[in-house]
Scaffold this active site. Structure first.
Site, PDB file in Angstrom:
ATOM      1  N   GLU A  53     -72.561  14.072 133.942  1.00 39.64           N
ATOM      2  CA  GLU A  53     -72.923  15.861 133.637  1.00 39.64           C
ATOM      3  C   GLU A  53     -74.425  16.185 134.322  1.00 39.64           C
ATOM      4  OE1 GLU A  53     -72.019  15.715 129.343  1.00 39.64           O
ATOM      5  OE2 GLU A  53     -73.742  16.173 128.962  1.00 39.64           O
ATOM      6  N   HIS A 109     -70.279  21.499 128.464  1.00 35.74           N
ATOM      7  CA  HIS A 109     -70.964  21.223 127.592  1.00 35.74           C
ATOM      8  C   HIS A 109     -71.795  22.190 126.640  1.00 35.74           C
ATOM      9  CE1 HIS A 109     -73.343  17.304 125.888  1.00 35.74           C
ATOM     10  NE2 HIS A 109     -73.500  18.600 124.910  1.00 35.74           N
ATOM     11  N   ARG A 155     -69.331  12.108 124.012  1.00 34.18           N
ATOM     12  CA  ARG A 155     -69.834  12.170 125.183  1.00 34.18           C
ATOM     13  C   ARG A 155     -69.264  12.292 126.315  1.00 34.18           C
ATOM     14  NH1 ARG A 155     -73.858  15.230 123.505  1.00 34.18           N
ATOM     15  NH2 ARG A 155     -75.389  14.120 122.389  1.00 34.18           N
TER      16      ARG A 155
HETATM   17  P1  NAD Z   1     -71.988  11.647 113.207  1.00 41.89           P
HETATM   18  O1  NAD Z   1     -73.131  10.667 112.936  1.00 41.89           O
HETATM   19  O2  NAD Z   1     -71.453  12.543 111.882  1.00 41.89           O
HETATM   20  O3  NAD Z   1     -70.695  10.442 113.222  1.00 41.89           O
HETATM   21  C1  NAD Z   1     -70.196  10.273 113.875  1.00 41.89           C
HETATM   22  C2  NAD Z   1     -69.253   8.926 113.341  1.00 41.89           C
HETATM   23  O4  NAD Z   1     -69.199   7.832 114.107  1.00 41.89           O
HETATM   24  C3  NAD Z   1     -69.694   8.638 111.934  1.00 41.89           C
HETATM   25  O5  NAD Z   1     -68.241   8.144 110.820  1.00 41.89           O
HETATM   26  C4  NAD Z   1     -69.372   6.929 112.720  1.00 41.89           C
HETATM   27  O6  NAD Z   1     -69.413   6.200 111.257  1.00 41.89           O
HETATM   28  C5  NAD Z   1     -68.837   7.270 113.462  1.00 41.89           C
HETATM   29  N1  NAD Z   1     -68.957   5.609 114.741  1.00 41.89           N
HETATM   30  C6  NAD Z   1     -70.936   5.268 115.280  1.00 41.89           C
HETATM   31  N2  NAD Z   1     -69.956   4.158 115.724  1.00 41.89           N
HETATM   32  C7  NAD Z   1     -68.938   4.104 115.553  1.00 41.89           C
HETATM   33  C8  NAD Z   1     -68.094   3.147 116.252  1.00 41.89           C
HETATM   34  N3  NAD Z   1     -68.647   1.615 117.031  1.00 41.89           N
HETATM   35  N4  NAD Z   1     -66.830   2.797 116.296  1.00 41.89           N
HETATM   36  C9  NAD Z   1     -66.508   4.228 115.638  1.00 41.89           C
HETATM   37  N5  NAD Z   1     -67.394   4.842 114.450  1.00 41.89           N
HETATM   38  C10 NAD Z   1     -68.566   5.033 114.829  1.00 41.89           C
HETATM   39  O7  NAD Z   1     -71.853  12.595 114.676  1.00 41.89           O
HETATM   40  P2  NAD Z   1     -71.713  14.065 114.600  1.00 41.89           P
HETATM   41  O8  NAD Z   1     -72.236  15.100 114.390  1.00 41.89           O
HETATM   42  O9  NAD Z   1     -69.970  14.404 114.028  1.00 41.89           O
HETATM   43  O10 NAD Z   1     -71.203  14.338 116.332  1.00 41.89           O
HETATM   44  C11 NAD Z   1     -70.364  13.126 116.855  1.00 41.89           C
HETATM   45  C12 NAD Z   1     -70.620  13.096 118.015  1.00 41.89           C
HETATM   46  O11 NAD Z   1     -70.700  14.631 119.082  1.00 41.89           O
HETATM   47  C13 NAD Z   1     -72.631  13.114 118.736  1.00 41.89           C
HETATM   48  O12 NAD Z   1     -72.821  11.486 119.250  1.00 41.89           O
HETATM   49  C14 NAD Z   1     -72.266  13.000 120.373  1.00 41.89           C
HETATM   50  O13 NAD Z   1     -72.342  12.749 121.171  1.00 41.89           O
HETATM   51  C15 NAD Z   1     -71.584  14.678 120.340  1.00 41.89           C
HETATM   52  N6  NAD Z   1     -72.147  15.968 119.873  1.00 41.89           N
HETATM   53  C16 NAD Z   1     -71.519  17.282 120.878  1.00 41.89           C
HETATM   54  C17 NAD Z   1     -71.874  18.567 121.185  1.00 41.89           C
HETATM   55  C18 NAD Z   1     -71.277  19.390 121.798  1.00 41.89           C
HETATM   56  O14 NAD Z   1     -71.925  20.454 121.987  1.00 41.89           O
HETATM   57  N7  NAD Z   1     -70.580  19.334 122.979  1.00 41.89           N
HETATM   58  C19 NAD Z   1     -72.444  18.784 119.740  1.00 41.89           C
HETATM   59  C20 NAD Z   1     -72.962  17.736 119.013  1.00 41.89           C
HETATM   60  C21 NAD Z   1     -72.652  16.606 118.866  1.00 41.89           C
END
Ligand code: NAD
Length: 489
Positions: free
Chosen positions: A418, A450, A389
């Site tokens: 964005e 994105h 993000r």
């Molecule tokens: P997920 O929930 O599986 O993993 C997130 C990880 O972050 C978890 O292991 C969690 O423990 C950790 N986390 C949460 N809060 C934290 C903090 N304050 N400090 C440290 N670690 C923390 O999520 P995911 O499926 O791996 O997705 C991650 C991110 O990717 C999503 O939140 C989304 O914003 C982004 N995303 C982007 C796209 C894109 O097209 N660019 C697509 C999907 C997701």
């Protein structure tokens, strides 16, 4: 202009004219005149007297309907062959939409008086029209009976905001519960919220606005379920949802591989200067000066967030032979064991990594995780990748780091602001976001819009999970019975 064969074919496909014989169709086509419109010129305006039918011959025409506070909202785009305003030939009501040329447009136009004259002079036209209309009445009656037998109600109607061609294609293909899907090109906002009236479900995406004001309007319009077709929900005011009694569901995982692979694509593009090499070769420049990269093998990668996506990235980088450091609020000992990954503090990630890649959600604690302080602790020439993000990075601090060379490469699939630009074509306008404009001038920065999620597999999973989430709600599941509920309380 003489009537052409395509025009006659097109007229034949209009339900009203389906019973007209060949000579009558030719007669009708002969009465149509060809008209040209400049980009941005209106073919007709909402509210004015409807007195013409259009058949689009070339170009694109946007259809605008009044949204909230009468602001016009684009709801569809007409393509060559499409017909608009056929009913105005029979009865002259008021236009319900504005048609505006998006490109140079050529259209065939038939006006009401000309059609009426034809109608009066040729009884065969009247007879054929009556035959078509009576058939349609019968079909309409059958359809109403079908809908009644299905106990048709607004739960079956799903308004899909910020819908692009790929959204529509995959949702239509996977729509096995036969929902009445209404695709709106515009984003959900106070201006467009009125278009959800009469539906219990709206489907929204990452850059739609779901703040308290919009959510109140949605609730007032009868909406009960907000189905996010993405994993993140930082754009949804969950406290307001709780107050208003709105349920929120999402798609927690659709293809972590898609996002992870794009993350690594950005790393390799930047390192091996593929974006610059590609441009050079197209210009006939085959020199290699300035294209020196490094081996990923043996370099230290810092993965911030080892959830679904971070884990996939870690696996790919393990394959490259990288030394792996990670930071997560909830470390994954099994992953660490399997891949030889070491969980460390954020400061250690900053101090030791050659490549830092971000995979945490955007929450208050992670906002501007990469700021001036963090950058000051990093190795000179570090590569920073963000496919998570935009607001995880303080863009001003990133720009400063890039300018003084502390940051050697930045790969960004997301950007703090964005929502003003990403997913849209602004190529014929001036970019007014100075930070984004500056970012795109660096030869060691790659920005994508994105798109990390954009694979066939991910789009299929997004459509399937969203439609299944809606199905669960529709059959009466509530609260924790909903597989992909976002807790709002
Ligand atoms: P997920 O929930 O599986 O993993 C997130 C990880 O972050 C978890 O292991 C969690 O423990 C950790 N986390 C949460 N809060 C934290 C903090 N304050 N400090 C440290 N670690 C923390 O999520 P995911 O499926 O791996 O997705 C991650 C991110 O990717 C999503 O939140 C989304 O914003 C982004 N995303 C982007 C796209 C894109 O097209 N660019 C697509 C999907 C997701």
């Amino acid at each position: 202009m003489p009537a052409n064969v395509q025009l006659i074919d097109r007229l034949r496909q209009i339900p009203y004219f389906s019973h007209l014989d060949e000579p009558t169709l030719r007669l009708l086509a002969g009465k149509m005149v060809s008209a040209e419109y400049e980009p941005s010129q209106d073919l007709c305006r909402e509210g004015e007297r409807a007195d013409r039918m259009f058949i689009l011959e070339s170009g694109e025409v946007a259809v605008f309907r009044p949204g909230k506070a009468d602001v016009l909202v684009e709801i569809a785009v007409l393509q060559p062959g499409d017909v608009a305003g056929a009913t105005s030939l029979f009865s002259q009501g008021r236009r319900s939409a504005t048609l505006r040329a998006r490109t140079p447009v050529r259209a065939w136009v038939l006006d009401h008086p000309t059609f009426q004259e034809l109608f009066d002079q040729h009884p065969s036209v009247a007879r054929a029209l009556l035959a078509s209309l009576s058939q349609q009445l019968a079909q309409g009656g059958a359809m109403v009976a079908h809908l009644l037998s299905q106990d048709f109600d607004p739960r079956y109607r799903v308004v899909v905001y910020d819908a692009k061609s790929y959204t529509e294609a995959f949702f239509r293909e996977r729509n096995r519960h036969d929902y009445l899907l209404q695709f709106i090109g515009a984003r959900l906002s106070l201006e467009t919220v009125a278009l959800a009236a009469g539906s219990k479900v709206v489907c929204a995406f990452v850059n739609d606005t779901l703040d308290e004001a919009v959510l109140k309007e949605l609730r007032g319009a009868g909406v009960e379920l907000v189905a996010m077709r993405c994993a993140g929900y930082n754009n949804v005011d969950l406290a307001a949802c709780a107050r208003l009694g709105l349920t929120v569901v999402r798609v927690p995982a659709y293809s972590p591989h898609a996002v992870a692979e794009h993350t690594v694509a950005l790393m390799l593009t930047l390192n091996r200067r593929v974006h610059r090499a590609h441009n050079r070769v197209r210009e006939g420049n085959f020199s290699l000066d300035g294209l020196v990269g490094f081996d990923f093998y043996g370099k230290t990668a810092g993965i911030v967030g080892t959830g679904k996506i971070g884990r996939c990235v870690t696996e790919i980088l393990a394959g490259f032979g990288c030394r792996l450091l990670a930071y997560d609020r909830y470390p994954d000992p099994a992953l660490a064991e399997r891949l030889g990954l070491r969980y460390v503090t954020l400061d250690e990630i900053f101090a030791e990594s050659d490549v830092i890649t971000l995979h945490t959600p955007l929450v208050p604690e992670t906002k501007h995780l990469i700021n001036a302080d963090a950058i000051a602790k990093m190795k000179s020439g570090v590569m920073i990748i963000n496919t998570s993000r935009g607001a995880l990075i303080d863009t001003q601090a990133l720009l400063a780091g890039l300018k003084r060379g502390q940051i050697g490469h930045a790969g960004l699939d997301v950007y703090e602001e964005e929502s003003d630009y990403f997913f849209e074509d602004y190529s014929d306008r001036v970019m007014t976001d100075d930070l984004l404009a500056r970012l795109t001038t660096f030869n060691n920065v790659v920005v994508t819009s994105h798109q990390a999620f954009l694979t066939r597999e991910a789009l299929t999973n997004i459509a399937d999970t969203t439609l299944e989430n809606i199905r669960e709600y529709q059959v009466g599941r509530r609260g924790s019975q909903l597989t992909n509920l976002v807790r709002v309380g």
